[in-house]
Design a protein around this motif. Structure first.
Motif, PDB file in Angstrom:
ATOM      1  N   LEU A 107       0.691  -1.190   0.076  1.00  0.00           N
ATOM      2  CA  LEU A 107       0.118   0.025   0.043  1.00  0.00           C
ATOM      3  C   LEU A 107       0.958   1.299   0.177  1.00  0.00           C
ATOM      4  CD1 LEU A 107      -3.111  -0.907   2.354  1.00  0.00           C
ATOM      5  CD2 LEU A 107      -3.097  -0.489  -0.225  1.00  0.00           C
ATOM      6  N   ALA A 108       2.035   1.180   0.869  1.00  0.00           N
ATOM      7  CA  ALA A 108       3.012   2.487   0.712  1.00  0.00           C
ATOM      8  C   ALA A 108       3.361   2.688  -0.525  1.00  0.00           C
ATOM      9  CB  ALA A 108       4.005   2.137   1.908  1.00  0.00           C
ATOM     10  N   CYS A 109       3.752   1.640  -1.321  1.00  0.00           N
ATOM     11  CA  CYS A 109       4.540   1.587  -2.756  1.00  0.00           C
ATOM     12  C   CYS A 109       3.402   2.067  -3.717  1.00  0.00           C
ATOM     13  CB  CYS A 109       4.974   0.262  -2.993  1.00  0.00           C
ATOM     14  SG  CYS A 109       6.504  -0.245  -2.374  1.00  0.00           S
ATOM     15  N   ALA A 155       0.918   4.174  -2.918  1.00  0.00           N
ATOM     16  CA  ALA A 155       0.739   5.393  -2.667  1.00  0.00           C
ATOM     17  C   ALA A 155       1.474   6.354  -3.228  1.00  0.00           C
ATOM     18  CB  ALA A 155       0.508   5.714  -1.273  1.00  0.00           C
ATOM     19  N   HIS A 162      -0.261  11.687  -9.764  1.00  0.00           N
ATOM     20  CA  HIS A 162      -0.770  12.890  -9.614  1.00  0.00           C
ATOM     21  C   HIS A 162       0.046  14.133  -9.768  1.00  0.00           C
ATOM     22  CE1 HIS A 162      -3.322  15.872  -7.575  1.00  0.00           C
ATOM     23  NE2 HIS A 162      -2.476  16.252  -6.704  1.00  0.00           N
ATOM     24  N   ALA A 222       0.946   6.492  -6.847  1.00  0.00           N
ATOM     25  CA  ALA A 222      -0.278   7.271  -7.137  1.00  0.00           C
ATOM     26  C   ALA A 222       0.268   8.823  -7.007  1.00  0.00           C
ATOM     27  CB  ALA A 222      -1.151   6.963  -6.520  1.00  0.00           C
ATOM     28  N   TYR A 223       0.960   9.398  -5.903  1.00  0.00           N
ATOM     29  CA  TYR A 223       1.341  10.600  -5.944  1.00  0.00           C
ATOM     30  C   TYR A 223       2.283  11.016  -7.014  1.00  0.00           C
ATOM     31  CZ  TYR A 223       3.181  14.811  -3.777  1.00  0.00           C
ATOM     32  OH  TYR A 223       3.524  16.067  -3.543  1.00  0.00           O
TER      33      TYR A 223
END
Length: 77
Positions: free
Chosen positions: A59-61, A63, A70, A66-67
């Motif tokens: 999940l950290a990877c 995120a 973005h 995704a950032y």
């Protein structure tokens, strides 16, 4: 043409730092999956610990990825 070498160095250092961090966190996620499989084979109680470690790391990877997307895609701002 003038290059701001300090800014270029900062960008390079942050890029390398984030890349190394994401690779290490991903490797820890793979290690968690390996621990999960080892605990399953040995009927050990650390089954959920390995799964939790893998889930948090992946999940950290996700995120971080995704950032980054973005920041790159202008339609998301």
């Amino acid at each position: 043409m003038h290059l701001d070498w300090t800014a270029l160095g900062e960008v390079a250092a942050v890029s390398v730092g984030v890349t190394v961090t994401v690779v290490v966190v991903f490797a820890l996620g793979v290690l968690g999956l390996a621990r999960r499989e080892g605990a399953r084979a040995q009927q050990d109680g650390t089954f959920t610990l390995g799964l939790g470690q893998a889930t948090l790391c992946f999940l950290a990877c996700a995120a971080v990825v995704a950032y980054g997307i973005h920041l790159i895609v202008p339609q998301l701002h």
